[in-house]
Motif scaffolding. Structure first.
Motif, PDB file in Angstrom:
ATOM      1  N   GLU A  50     -10.774  66.578  55.128  1.00 43.78           N
ATOM      2  CA  GLU A  50     -10.970  65.173  55.793  1.00 43.78           C
ATOM      3  C   GLU A  50     -10.006  66.078  57.191  1.00 43.78           C
ATOM      4  O   GLU A  50     -10.435  66.321  58.009  1.00 43.78           O
ATOM      5  CB  GLU A  50      -9.907  64.114  55.457  1.00 43.78           C
ATOM      6  CG  GLU A  50     -11.373  63.159  54.799  1.00 43.78           C
ATOM      7  CD  GLU A  50     -11.350  63.592  53.384  1.00 43.78           C
ATOM      8  OE1 GLU A  50     -10.248  64.399  52.648  1.00 43.78           O
ATOM      9  OE2 GLU A  50     -12.404  63.093  52.738  1.00 43.78           O
ATOM     10  N   ARG A  51      -8.751  66.617  56.903  1.00 45.12           N
ATOM     11  CA  ARG A  51      -8.093  66.812  57.950  1.00 45.12           C
ATOM     12  C   ARG A  51      -8.490  68.716  57.734  1.00 45.12           C
ATOM     13  O   ARG A  51      -8.569  69.242  58.933  1.00 45.12           O
ATOM     14  CB  ARG A  51      -6.423  67.546  57.218  1.00 45.12           C
ATOM     15  CG  ARG A  51      -5.532  65.728  57.251  1.00 45.12           C
ATOM     16  CD  ARG A  51      -4.432  66.098  56.704  1.00 45.12           C
ATOM     17  NE  ARG A  51      -4.017  64.582  57.388  1.00 45.12           N
ATOM     18  CZ  ARG A  51      -3.053  63.946  56.565  1.00 45.12           C
ATOM     19  NH1 ARG A  51      -2.404  65.390  56.437  1.00 45.12           N
ATOM     20  NH2 ARG A  51      -2.170  63.061  56.848  1.00 45.12           N
ATOM     21  N   MET A  52      -9.244  69.511  57.208  1.00 42.24           N
ATOM     22  CA  MET A  52      -9.428  70.699  57.173  1.00 42.24           C
ATOM     23  C   MET A  52     -10.413  70.700  58.340  1.00 42.24           C
ATOM     24  O   MET A  52     -10.193  70.909  59.332  1.00 42.24           O
ATOM     25  CB  MET A  52      -9.649  71.119  56.123  1.00 42.24           C
ATOM     26  CG  MET A  52      -9.185  71.744  55.042  1.00 42.24           C
ATOM     27  SD  MET A  52      -9.301  72.967  54.205  1.00 42.24           S
ATOM     28  CE  MET A  52     -10.356  72.293  52.618  1.00 42.24           C
ATOM     29  N   GLU A  53     -11.242  69.741  58.965  1.00 51.68           N
ATOM     30  CA  GLU A  53     -12.789  69.461  59.448  1.00 51.68           C
ATOM     31  C   GLU A  53     -12.057  69.106  60.763  1.00 51.68           C
ATOM     32  O   GLU A  53     -12.323  69.951  61.705  1.00 51.68           O
ATOM     33  CB  GLU A  53     -13.196  68.000  59.361  1.00 51.68           C
ATOM     34  CG  GLU A  53     -14.054  68.082  60.075  1.00 51.68           C
ATOM     35  CD  GLU A  53     -15.325  67.179  59.371  1.00 51.68           C
ATOM     36  OE1 GLU A  53     -16.466  66.135  60.024  1.00 51.68           O
ATOM     37  OE2 GLU A  53     -15.494  66.598  58.381  1.00 51.68           O
ATOM     38  N   GLN A  54     -10.590  68.219  60.631  1.00 51.04           N
ATOM     39  CA  GLN A  54      -9.941  67.952  61.927  1.00 51.04           C
ATOM     40  C   GLN A  54      -9.703  69.531  62.406  1.00 51.04           C
ATOM     41  O   GLN A  54      -9.559  69.906  63.878  1.00 51.04           O
ATOM     42  CB  GLN A  54      -9.224  66.801  62.178  1.00 51.04           C
ATOM     43  CG  GLN A  54      -9.960  65.570  62.135  1.00 51.04           C
ATOM     44  CD  GLN A  54      -8.802  64.570  61.483  1.00 51.04           C
ATOM     45  OE1 GLN A  54      -7.627  64.234  60.829  1.00 51.04           O
ATOM     46  NE2 GLN A  54      -8.835  63.525  62.217  1.00 51.04           N
ATOM     47  N   GLU A  67     -13.037  83.486  56.734  1.00 50.19           N
ATOM     48  CA  GLU A  67     -13.627  84.004  55.384  1.00 50.19           C
ATOM     49  C   GLU A  67     -12.061  84.067  54.193  1.00 50.19           C
ATOM     50  O   GLU A  67     -12.093  84.077  53.261  1.00 50.19           O
ATOM     51  CB  GLU A  67     -13.893  85.407  55.514  1.00 50.19           C
ATOM     52  CG  GLU A  67     -15.353  85.772  56.227  1.00 50.19           C
ATOM     53  CD  GLU A  67     -16.603  86.029  55.323  1.00 50.19           C
ATOM     54  OE1 GLU A  67     -16.033  85.230  53.472  1.00 50.19           O
ATOM     55  OE2 GLU A  67     -17.147  84.913  55.217  1.00 50.19           O
ATOM     56  N   ASN A  68     -10.943  84.979  55.005  1.00 56.06           N
ATOM     57  CA  ASN A  68      -9.529  84.342  54.065  1.00 56.06           C
ATOM     58  C   ASN A  68      -9.313  83.565  53.775  1.00 56.06           C
ATOM     59  O   ASN A  68      -8.449  82.914  52.589  1.00 56.06           O
ATOM     60  CB  ASN A  68      -8.429  85.212  54.707  1.00 56.06           C
ATOM     61  CG  ASN A  68      -8.685  86.202  55.456  1.00 56.06           C
ATOM     62  OD1 ASN A  68      -9.075  86.808  54.686  1.00 56.06           O
ATOM     63  ND2 ASN A  68      -7.592  86.781  56.889  1.00 56.06           N
ATOM     64  N   PHE A  69     -10.122  81.987  54.331  1.00 61.41           N
ATOM     65  CA  PHE A  69      -9.671  80.593  53.745  1.00 61.41           C
ATOM     66  C   PHE A  69     -10.431  80.511  52.509  1.00 61.41           C
ATOM     67  O   PHE A  69      -9.926  79.844  51.402  1.00 61.41           O
ATOM     68  CB  PHE A  69     -10.111  79.775  55.065  1.00 61.41           C
ATOM     69  CG  PHE A  69      -8.743  79.653  55.949  1.00 61.41           C
ATOM     70  CD1 PHE A  69      -7.956  80.432  55.430  1.00 61.41           C
ATOM     71  CD2 PHE A  69      -9.182  79.410  57.243  1.00 61.41           C
ATOM     72  CE1 PHE A  69      -6.560  79.777  57.076  1.00 61.41           C
ATOM     73  CE2 PHE A  69      -8.514  79.724  58.522  1.00 61.41           C
ATOM     74  CZ  PHE A  69      -7.337  80.379  57.873  1.00 61.41           C
ATOM     75  N   LEU A  82     -13.302  74.765  48.247  1.00 61.17           N
ATOM     76  CA  LEU A  82     -13.907  75.936  48.459  1.00 61.17           C
ATOM     77  C   LEU A  82     -15.826  75.281  48.913  1.00 61.17           C
ATOM     78  O   LEU A  82     -16.346  76.178  50.024  1.00 61.17           O
ATOM     79  CB  LEU A  82     -14.432  76.759  47.156  1.00 61.17           C
ATOM     80  CG  LEU A  82     -15.981  77.650  47.084  1.00 61.17           C
ATOM     81  CD1 LEU A  82     -14.817  78.695  48.040  1.00 61.17           C
ATOM     82  CD2 LEU A  82     -15.248  78.142  45.517  1.00 61.17           C
ATOM     83  N   VAL A  83     -16.575  74.224  48.457  1.00 56.38           N
ATOM     84  CA  VAL A  83     -17.535  74.012  48.357  1.00 56.38           C
ATOM     85  C   VAL A  83     -17.406  73.614  50.460  1.00 56.38           C
ATOM     86  O   VAL A  83     -18.421  74.182  51.338  1.00 56.38           O
ATOM     87  CB  VAL A  83     -18.117  72.809  48.092  1.00 56.38           C
ATOM     88  CG1 VAL A  83     -19.045  72.441  48.524  1.00 56.38           C
ATOM     89  CG2 VAL A  83     -18.153  73.332  46.825  1.00 56.38           C
ATOM     90  N   TRP A  84     -16.581  72.968  50.672  1.00 51.28           N
ATOM     91  CA  TRP A  84     -16.285  72.546  52.672  1.00 51.28           C
ATOM     92  C   TRP A  84     -15.987  73.968  53.239  1.00 51.28           C
ATOM     93  O   TRP A  84     -17.237  73.686  54.075  1.00 51.28           O
ATOM     94  CB  TRP A  84     -15.651  71.551  52.354  1.00 51.28           C
ATOM     95  CG  TRP A  84     -15.058  70.872  54.177  1.00 51.28           C
ATOM     96  CD1 TRP A  84     -16.011  69.721  54.092  1.00 51.28           C
ATOM     97  CD2 TRP A  84     -14.908  71.622  55.155  1.00 51.28           C
ATOM     98  NE1 TRP A  84     -15.604  69.936  55.690  1.00 51.28           N
ATOM     99  CE2 TRP A  84     -14.867  70.622  56.101  1.00 51.28           C
ATOM    100  CE3 TRP A  84     -14.130  73.306  55.313  1.00 51.28           C
ATOM    101  CZ2 TRP A  84     -14.639  71.346  57.061  1.00 51.28           C
ATOM    102  CZ3 TRP A  84     -13.011  73.245  56.259  1.00 51.28           C
ATOM    103  CH2 TRP A  84     -13.764  72.452  57.203  1.00 51.28           C
ATOM    104  N   LEU A  85     -15.431  74.537  52.777  1.00 43.66           N
ATOM    105  CA  LEU A  85     -15.485  76.051  53.841  1.00 43.66           C
ATOM    106  C   LEU A  85     -16.735  76.750  53.771  1.00 43.66           C
ATOM    107  O   LEU A  85     -17.380  77.222  54.516  1.00 43.66           O
ATOM    108  CB  LEU A  85     -14.125  76.869  52.754  1.00 43.66           C
ATOM    109  CG  LEU A  85     -13.108  76.044  53.091  1.00 43.66           C
ATOM    110  CD1 LEU A  85     -12.028  77.062  52.379  1.00 43.66           C
ATOM    111  CD2 LEU A  85     -12.491  76.020  54.591  1.00 43.66           C
TER     112      LEU A  85
END
Length: 102
Positions: A50-54, A67-69, A82-85
């Motif tokens: 959720e915070r990654m999305e923000q 790509e690094n993430f 991983l799935v979210w990225l």
């Protein structure tokens, strides 16, 4: 100590109804933007999509950083992150089409 400072900055940044015009908030935003790799690695570790999305909506990282993430999430075996990225990569940049014809 740096990790604690980063965690505190994230807590302030993600507070409910922050004063986005305050000098402190602006400073924290600049700090987080400069430390985007550390920010995302911490969020990947915590699988906080959720915070990654923000953070992603702020536009603070590029395709190369993404790509690094993805690599970081793979190495840490953080499946949710991983799935979210990977979905983010597909949505924003897609995957190169390969010709498998004979």
């Amino acid at each position: 100590m740096q990790d604690r400072k980063l965690e505190q900055a994230l807590e302030i940044y993600f507070r409910e109804n922050p004063d986005r015009e305050s000098d402190k908030y602006q400073e924290i935003q600049k700090y987080l933007k400069l430390r985007i790799r550390s920010v995302m690695e911490l969020l990947i570790e915590n699988e906080d999509t959720e915070r990654m999305e923000q953070i992603e909506k702020c536009g603070w990282f590029s395709a190369n950083e993404l790509e690094n993430f993805i690599r970081c999430a793979q190495e840490k075996a953080k499946l949710r992150s991983l799935v979210w990225l990977l979905h983010l990569k597909d949505k924003k940049y897609g995957y190169p089409k390969k010709d498998f014809s004979l």
